[in-house]
Design an enzyme around this catalytic site. Structure first.
Site, PDB file in Angstrom:
ATOM      1  N   CYS A  46       0.814  -1.224   0.000  1.00  0.00           N
ATOM      2  CA  CYS A  46       0.000   0.000   0.000  1.00  0.00           C
ATOM      3  C   CYS A  46       0.849   1.276   0.000  1.00  0.00           C
ATOM      4  CB  CYS A  46      -0.899  -0.021   1.237  1.00  0.00           C
ATOM      5  SG  CYS A  46      -1.725   1.544   1.559  1.00  0.00           S
TER       6      CYS A  46
HETATM    7  N1  LIG Z   1      -6.862   7.775   3.333  1.00  0.00           N
HETATM    8  C1  LIG Z   1      -6.184   6.616   3.635  1.00  0.00           C
HETATM    9  C2  LIG Z   1      -6.276   5.627   2.494  1.00  0.00           C
HETATM   10  C3  LIG Z   1      -5.630   4.332   2.818  1.00  0.00           C
HETATM   11  C4  LIG Z   1      -6.068   3.219   1.855  1.00  0.00           C
HETATM   12  O1  LIG Z   1      -6.857   3.429   0.918  1.00  0.00           O
HETATM   13  N2  LIG Z   1      -5.522   2.002   2.048  1.00  0.00           N
HETATM   14  C5  LIG Z   1      -5.903   0.859   1.222  1.00  0.00           C
HETATM   15  C6  LIG Z   1      -4.682   0.096   0.741  1.00  0.00           C
HETATM   16  S1  LIG Z   1      -3.725   0.940  -0.432  1.00  0.00           S
HETATM   17  C7  LIG Z   1      -6.649  -0.151   2.067  1.00  0.00           C
HETATM   18  O2  LIG Z   1      -6.260  -0.458   3.173  1.00  0.00           O
HETATM   19  N3  LIG Z   1      -7.729  -0.735   1.526  1.00  0.00           N
HETATM   20  C8  LIG Z   1      -8.473  -1.755   2.204  1.00  0.00           C
HETATM   21  C9  LIG Z   1      -9.712  -2.163   1.468  1.00  0.00           C
HETATM   22  O3  LIG Z   1      -9.962  -1.624   0.401  1.00  0.00           O
HETATM   23  O4  LIG Z   1     -10.414  -3.038   1.970  1.00  0.00           O
HETATM   24  C10 LIG Z   1      -4.751   6.991   3.977  1.00  0.00           C
HETATM   25  O5  LIG Z   1      -4.086   7.684   3.187  1.00  0.00           O
HETATM   26  O6  LIG Z   1      -4.300   6.613   5.036  1.00  0.00           O
END
Ligand SMILES: N[C@@H](CCC(=O)N[C@@H](CS)C(=O)NCC(=O)O)C(=O)O
Length: 366
Positions: A46
């Site tokens: 990520c």
């Molecule tokens: N706004 C958040 C976004 C984080 C984010 O989108 N993380 C994704 C991975 S790149 C995630 O954990 N997704 C889990 C899912 O879609 O279930 C940040 O910048 O901390």
């Protein structure tokens, strides 16, 4: 459309706002700075989590804030930890730069064939959750807020004392880590590191804002579209901003060359950063996207008008400078997690889950 979805009714990518937004400081009524009190949960695939790992390393906080790494594979219940069983590692061993994974060192070309989505290699596919034996990241969210009803995203900055999430927004977590909150627990050198010097803050904010919308999120907007028209619009916009970045860096290099002489490559590279002549938050926020570009976004998200290595010489020099000259960048970059994470976890984009082997090498020497 469920609040858990990442795309709108037109099939365009939409982000999700993070809801845990506390800070850590000696003035905070609950979250006071302390050594060993906070824990970072990340995915190495990520890009948002990657920012926090880089900042943690640059600020010398690897022995102050521990870290767990989820398995690279994301399924419909979210991120999971590796179930360690008898091989469980003592959590005190996990304060290391790459976030609990000590074994990956420049292992850039491991073939992905034969590795299945539920492979179970402790410290290679991820780590376990050492405090409560949680199997899923979602358990941290429900422990904090039993009626939580959104996606379970990384990164998560967790408080071991109150057993709550302090913050799950990477842009704020990196500001917490960069603040002076933890100064008393680190040595002189990392204490001097300031990724957000006041005199550069307006420039950093300005740079971050167009990079975030058009490059950091731009690759997702291109990759997640579900119509050719929207894809073409997004990918064109993305490359417009990569061109802008290339021009900015080309001019910067020329200015440094004029200042230090064209034979002083080391001196030039020691000042070759995106804002000002020093390493800042702007580099930390740009790097996770650019390091993923040739290895996943170019083919997986169809961002293929050019690669960084062939189409953007100035960005490429900046990227290699960051990777090869800074351990905090190199040791937090795991190309296996990055490639497997994207290509095996997004079946709408890559239904067969075949992970492309190239490009080789993942990153070209400088
Ligand atoms: N706004 C958040 C976004 C984080 C984010 O989108 N993380 C994704 C991975 S790149 C995630 O954990 N997704 C889990 C899912 O879609 O279930 C940040 O910048 O901390």
């Amino acid at each position: 459309m469920s609040s858990k979805s990442f795309s709108n009714e037109k099939g365009e990518f939409k982000g999700q706002s993070s809801i845990f937004r506390e800070m850590i400081s000696s003035e905070h009524p609950v979250y006071k700075p302390a050594k060993g009190r906070y824990w970072l949960y990340v995915a190495l695939t990520c890009p948002w989590a990657h920012r926090t790992l880089i900042t943690r390393a640059l600020k010398g906080l690897t022995s102050v804030i521990g870290c767990s790494v989820v398995h690279w594979h994301l399924d419909d219940r979210g991120w999971r930890f590796v179930e360690a069983g008898d091989e469980k590692t003592d959590k005190r061993n996990w304060f290391d730069v790459a976030g609990g994974i000590t074994s990956i060192r420049l292992n850039n070309s491991t073939p992905a064939a034969g590795i299945c989505n539920d492979s179970h290699r402790l410290l290679t596919d991820g780590t376990d959750e050492p405090h409560y034996g949680y199997k899923r990241l979602s358990e941290l969210y429900f422990k904090t807020k039993p009626d939580y009803d959104a996606r379970f995203t990384v990164p998560v900055l967790w408080d071991l004392k109150t057993r709550t999430i302090v913050n799950n927004e990477s842009s704020e977590i990196i500001r917490i880590l960069n603040s002076s909150a933890f100064d008393e627990f680190v040595g002189d050198e990392p204490r001097q590191v300031n990724l957000l010097p006041q005199f550069l803050q307006p420039q950093i904010e300005e740079f971050n804002s167009w990079v975030y919308d058009n490059i950091n999120v731009g690759v997702y907007k291109a990759g997640f579209t579900e119509s050719a028209e929207a894809y073409e619009r997004e990918v064109t916009n993305l490359f417009y901003y990569l061109d802008k970045l290339e021009t900015l860096l080309r001019e910067k290099y020329a200015r440094l060359e004029a200042e230090y002489g064209e034979n002083s490559k080391d001196k030039i590279l020691a000042h070759y950063y995106v804002v000002g002549d020093r390493l800042t938050e702007a580099d930390v926020r740009l790097y996770p996207t650019i390091i993923r570009f040739d290895v996943v976004y170019h083919q997986h998200f169809k961002c293929n008008l050019a690669t960084i290595r062939d189409g953007y010489p100035s960005i490429h020099t900046w990227l290699r400078n960051m990777y090869w000259r800074h351990n905090a960048f190199q040791h937090t970059t795991d190309f296996n997690h990055i490639k497997l994470g994207y290509t095996r976890s997004q079946p709408r984009i890559n239904p067969l889950g075949i992970t492309p082997l190239g490009p080789k090498p993942d990153i070209i020497p400088i």
